[in-house]
Write a protein that holds these residues in place. Structure first.
Motif, PDB file in Angstrom:
ATOM      1  N   LEU A  49       0.886  -1.164   0.000  1.00 59.60           N
ATOM      2  CA  LEU A  49       0.000   0.000   0.000  1.00 59.60           C
ATOM      3  C   LEU A  49       0.923   1.214   0.000  1.00 59.60           C
ATOM      4  O   LEU A  49       1.573   1.505   1.007  1.00 59.60           O
ATOM      5  N   CYS A  50       0.994   1.885  -1.121  1.00 62.19           N
ATOM      6  CA  CYS A  50       2.078   2.855  -1.285  1.00 62.19           C
ATOM      7  C   CYS A  50       1.654   3.973  -2.234  1.00 62.19           C
ATOM      8  O   CYS A  50       0.997   3.736  -3.250  1.00 62.19           O
ATOM      9  N   ASP A  51       2.054   5.203  -1.883  1.00 59.72           N
ATOM     10  CA  ASP A  51       1.868   6.363  -2.762  1.00 59.72           C
ATOM     11  C   ASP A  51       3.256   6.819  -3.214  1.00 59.72           C
ATOM     12  O   ASP A  51       4.077   7.231  -2.396  1.00 59.72           O
ATOM     13  N   GLY A  52       3.528   6.732  -4.502  1.00 55.63           N
ATOM     14  CA  GLY A  52       4.838   7.135  -5.005  1.00 55.63           C
ATOM     15  C   GLY A  52       5.874   6.051  -4.792  1.00 55.63           C
ATOM     16  O   GLY A  52       5.570   4.863  -4.784  1.00 55.63           O
ATOM     17  N   GLY A  53       7.118   6.463  -4.603  1.00 56.03           N
ATOM     18  CA  GLY A  53       8.204   5.506  -4.446  1.00 56.03           C
ATOM     19  C   GLY A  53       8.762   5.066  -5.790  1.00 56.03           C
ATOM     20  O   GLY A  53       8.252   5.417  -6.866  1.00 56.03           O
ATOM     21  N   THR A  54       9.825   4.261  -5.742  1.00 56.89           N
ATOM     22  CA  THR A  54      10.513   3.786  -6.944  1.00 56.89           C
ATOM     23  C   THR A  54      10.415   2.278  -7.018  1.00 56.89           C
ATOM     24  O   THR A  54      10.704   1.582  -6.037  1.00 56.89           O
ATOM     25  N   VAL A  55      10.026   1.784  -8.180  1.00 58.82           N
ATOM     26  CA  VAL A  55       9.875   0.350  -8.350  1.00 58.82           C
ATOM     27  C   VAL A  55      11.218  -0.341  -8.171  1.00 58.82           C
ATOM     28  O   VAL A  55      12.276   0.205  -8.493  1.00 58.82           O
ATOM     29  N   THR A  56      11.190  -1.552  -7.623  1.00 60.54           N
ATOM     30  CA  THR A  56      12.398  -2.342  -7.468  1.00 60.54           C
ATOM     31  C   THR A  56      13.045  -2.533  -8.838  1.00 60.54           C
ATOM     32  O   THR A  56      12.367  -2.923  -9.791  1.00 60.54           O
ATOM     33  N   PRO A  57      14.349  -2.255  -8.971  1.00 62.01           N
ATOM     34  CA  PRO A  57      14.996  -2.294 -10.294  1.00 62.01           C
ATOM     35  C   PRO A  57      14.755  -3.584 -11.063  1.00 62.01           C
ATOM     36  O   PRO A  57      14.526  -3.561 -12.271  1.00 62.01           O
ATOM     37  N   GLY A  58      14.757  -4.720 -10.386  1.00 57.92           N
ATOM     38  CA  GLY A  58      14.557  -5.978 -11.085  1.00 57.92           C
ATOM     39  C   GLY A  58      13.165  -6.158 -11.660  1.00 57.92           C
ATOM     40  O   GLY A  58      12.943  -7.051 -12.483  1.00 57.92           O
ATOM     41  N   LYS A  59      12.227  -5.294 -11.256  1.00 55.39           N
ATOM     42  CA  LYS A  59      10.856  -5.389 -11.753  1.00 55.39           C
ATOM     43  C   LYS A  59      10.466  -4.188 -12.602  1.00 55.39           C
ATOM     44  O   LYS A  59       9.290  -3.984 -12.894  1.00 55.39           O
ATOM     45  N   ALA A  60      11.448  -3.393 -13.014  1.00 55.52           N
ATOM     46  CA  ALA A  60      11.156  -2.137 -13.702  1.00 55.52           C
ATOM     47  C   ALA A  60      10.609  -2.335 -15.105  1.00 55.52           C
ATOM     48  O   ALA A  60       9.924  -1.461 -15.645  1.00 55.52           O
ATOM     49  N   ASN A  61      10.898  -3.478 -15.741  1.00 50.76           N
ATOM     50  CA  ASN A  61      10.399  -3.739 -17.088  1.00 50.76           C
ATOM     51  C   ASN A  61       9.004  -4.333 -16.977  1.00 50.76           C
ATOM     52  O   ASN A  61       8.833  -5.535 -16.764  1.00 50.76           O
ATOM     53  N   ALA A  62       7.999  -3.499 -17.115  1.00 53.38           N
ATOM     54  CA  ALA A  62       6.618  -3.923 -16.875  1.00 53.38           C
ATOM     55  C   ALA A  62       6.149  -4.997 -17.848  1.00 53.38           C
ATOM     56  O   ALA A  62       5.231  -5.750 -17.553  1.00 53.38           O
ATOM     57  N   ALA A  63       6.784  -5.079 -19.010  1.00 56.31           N
ATOM     58  CA  ALA A  63       6.368  -6.058 -20.003  1.00 56.31           C
ATOM     59  C   ALA A  63       6.754  -7.478 -19.595  1.00 56.31           C
ATOM     60  O   ALA A  63       6.156  -8.448 -20.044  1.00 56.31           O
ATOM     61  N   HIS A  64       7.745  -7.592 -18.731  1.00 58.84           N
ATOM     62  CA  HIS A  64       8.256  -8.923 -18.398  1.00 58.84           C
ATOM     63  C   HIS A  64       8.266  -9.212 -16.902  1.00 58.84           C
ATOM     64  O   HIS A  64       8.752 -10.255 -16.485  1.00 58.84           O
ATOM     65  N   SER A  65       7.760  -8.291 -16.101  1.00 57.07           N
ATOM     66  CA  SER A  65       7.799  -8.495 -14.666  1.00 57.07           C
ATOM     67  C   SER A  65       6.565  -7.883 -14.025  1.00 57.07           C
ATOM     68  O   SER A  65       6.065  -6.856 -14.474  1.00 57.07           O
ATOM     69  N   TYR A  66       6.110  -8.516 -12.969  1.00 63.45           N
ATOM     70  CA  TYR A  66       4.952  -8.013 -12.243  1.00 63.45           C
ATOM     71  C   TYR A  66       5.403  -7.210 -11.028  1.00 63.45           C
ATOM     72  O   TYR A  66       6.208  -7.674 -10.226  1.00 63.45           O
ATOM     73  N   ALA A  67       4.875  -6.021 -10.905  1.00 62.00           N
ATOM     74  CA  ALA A  67       5.056  -5.210  -9.701  1.00 62.00           C
ATOM     75  C   ALA A  67       3.729  -4.522  -9.425  1.00 62.00           C
ATOM     76  O   ALA A  67       3.051  -4.053 -10.340  1.00 62.00           O
ATOM     77  N   PHE A  68       3.352  -4.473  -8.147  1.00 60.31           N
ATOM     78  CA  PHE A  68       2.064  -3.901  -7.763  1.00 60.31           C
ATOM     79  C   PHE A  68       2.282  -2.727  -6.814  1.00 60.31           C
ATOM     80  O   PHE A  68       3.187  -2.726  -5.987  1.00 60.31           O
ATOM     81  N   ARG A  69       1.407  -1.735  -6.950  1.00 57.95           N
ATOM     82  CA  ARG A  69       1.396  -0.596  -6.032  1.00 57.95           C
ATOM     83  C   ARG A  69      -0.050  -0.131  -5.885  1.00 57.95           C
ATOM     84  O   ARG A  69      -0.631   0.458  -6.800  1.00 57.95           O
ATOM     85  N   THR A  70      -0.631  -0.422  -4.725  1.00 57.01           N
ATOM     86  CA  THR A  70      -1.991  -0.006  -4.439  1.00 57.01           C
ATOM     87  C   THR A  70      -1.959   1.259  -3.595  1.00 57.01           C
ATOM     88  O   THR A  70      -1.304   1.280  -2.554  1.00 57.01           O
ATOM     89  N   PRO A  71      -2.617   2.344  -4.010  1.00 52.63           N
ATOM     90  CA  PRO A  71      -2.607   3.577  -3.214  1.00 52.63           C
ATOM     91  C   PRO A  71      -3.078   3.336  -1.782  1.00 52.63           C
ATOM     92  O   PRO A  71      -3.964   2.510  -1.528  1.00 52.63           O
ATOM     93  N   THR A  72      -2.491   4.063  -0.855  1.00 54.91           N
ATOM     94  CA  THR A  72      -2.789   3.848   0.563  1.00 54.91           C
ATOM     95  C   THR A  72      -4.261   4.074   0.899  1.00 54.91           C
ATOM     96  O   THR A  72      -4.770   3.483   1.851  1.00 54.91           O
ATOM     97  N   LYS A  73      -4.952   4.912   0.146  1.00 56.89           N
ATOM     98  CA  LYS A  73      -6.360   5.175   0.457  1.00 56.89           C
ATOM     99  C   LYS A  73      -7.220   3.919   0.323  1.00 56.89           C
ATOM    100  O   LYS A  73      -8.297   3.825   0.919  1.00 56.89           O
ATOM    101  N   TYR A  74      -6.739   2.924  -0.444  1.00 55.27           N
ATOM    102  CA  TYR A  74      -7.495   1.678  -0.603  1.00 55.27           C
ATOM    103  C   TYR A  74      -7.384   0.797   0.637  1.00 55.27           C
ATOM    104  O   TYR A  74      -8.128  -0.183   0.762  1.00 55.27           O
ATOM    105  N   GLY A  75      -6.474   1.110   1.545  1.00 54.45           N
ATOM    106  CA  GLY A  75      -6.381   0.345   2.776  1.00 54.45           C
ATOM    107  C   GLY A  75      -7.674   0.354   3.565  1.00 54.45           C
ATOM    108  O   GLY A  75      -7.989  -0.617   4.275  1.00 54.45           O
ATOM    109  N   LYS A  76      -8.439   1.412   3.448  1.00 54.36           N
ATOM    110  CA  LYS A  76      -9.725   1.514   4.143  1.00 54.36           C
ATOM    111  C   LYS A  76     -10.652   0.362   3.769  1.00 54.36           C
ATOM    112  O   LYS A  76     -11.445  -0.101   4.594  1.00 54.36           O
TER     113      LYS A  76
END
Length: 312
Positions: A49-76
């Motif tokens: 649950l994160c707003d902003g930040g930098t994706v982990t370098p090993g997951k930066a290529n979105a076409a070949h790697s999965y990385a998730f970031r759900t905005p903190t407001k969804y924690g509710k």
């Protein structure tokens, strides 16, 4: 007094990286009544649950790697659904590095939802100690079995009921069965899950809850204690595959006595269809699937499931 735990698998409420793919309403609400009916509701928070930040370098290529970031407001939404404790021990917890982990823990704390697996210390929830294990470098590692047993023994000093969750096993429809021996996935050791689960019970755990393969796996009764080897995808919105067994899910209710012994359980069948979110399943696919997998993998150690999902 007996205590009931409602447990589910992976929870990922959509991601705004690399582009926004977020639901407009709380996709957890169809399961809220089941979660709130239990004394404690548990799930695996699949990603930060994160707003902003930098994706982990090993997951930066979105076409070949999965990385998730759900905005903190969804924690509710997690709070509204009734979750009491969430595991943050999984392979997506560090998708946005330290920033994501810190914001996740702060958000859960603000919402009064306990976090398991952020460290080796047990998390106490209504007198029950929760431990989380994964195969990454920031959570207790399930491949280090002796160390896992030591953590369980330490947790046992704080509670007669210790629940262990783990994020392990290979992923996808080809990996619904629990093999004997270790598993690997894309070169990563994903654990010898039978050995791990038995070892933590031998050390004092009363219930073991697995997640990680993105499909349901079988149930085993070991020395009077229940092991759920994978509860699959529960509420995974957007980029997760929900085809075939990837969309079959459930809420698992487990009642433990004061000493932690298994008393009874029930599988509440649910299903996800794209883009995701659990819905009641009148066809009861989860019950049929878990029954078949349990019998195939564990034989006489498999619980006997009634047609309505109950077992003792």
């Amino acid at each position: 007094m007996p205590l009931t735990i409602a447990a589910v698998g992976d929870v990922m409420l959509g991601s705004d990286w690399p582009s926004s793919n977020l639901p407009r309403k709380n996709i957890l609400l169809p399961a809220a009544a089941l979660l709130k009916a239990a004394d404690i509701a548990f799930g695996n928070l699949e990603g930060p649950l994160c707003d902003g930040g930098t994706v982990t370098p090993g997951k930066a290529n979105a076409a070949h790697s999965y990385a998730f970031r759900t905005p903190t407001k969804y924690g509710k939404w997690l709070q509204e659904a009734g979750f009491d404790v969430l595991s943050v021990a999984n392979n997506h917890a560090s998708d946005f590095q330290g920033t994501g982990r810190t914001q996740t823990l702060r958000t859960l704390e603000r919402l009064q939802i306990a976090a398991a697996g952020a460290s080796g210390a047990a998390t106490l929830v209504k007198g029950v100690a929760f431990l989380g294990f994964a195969t990454n470098q920031v959570s207790p590692n399930l491949n280090a079995i002796a160390a896992a047993q030591a953590l369980v023994r330490q947790a046992k000093k704080t509670s007669t009921r210790v629940v262990v969750s783990f994020h392990g096993g290979a992923e996808g429809a080809a990996y619904q069965h629990v093999p004997r021996g270790g598993e690997s996935f894309y070169g990563e050791s994903r654990g010898d899950l039978r050995r791990f689960a038995h070892a933590v019970i031998d050390a004092g755990a009363c219930l073991v809850i697995g997640h990680g393969p993105h499909v349901l796996r079988g149930l085993e009764l070991y020395k009077g204690h229940l092991i759920a080897y994978s509860l699959g995808n529960f509420a995974t919105y957007g980029r997760m595959s929900l085809r075939g067994p990837g969309g079959v899910t459930c809420v698992l209710s487990v009642t433990l006595d004061e000493g932690g012994k298994f008393v009874q359980g029930r599988i509440h069948p649910m299903v996800q269809t794209a883009p995701g979110g659990p819905q009641p399943d009148p066809t009861k696919q989860a019950i049929k699937l878990i029954k078949a997998l349990s019998q195939a993998d564990f034989g006489k150690s498999a619980p006997r499931l009634a047609p309505d999902g109950q077992f003792t």
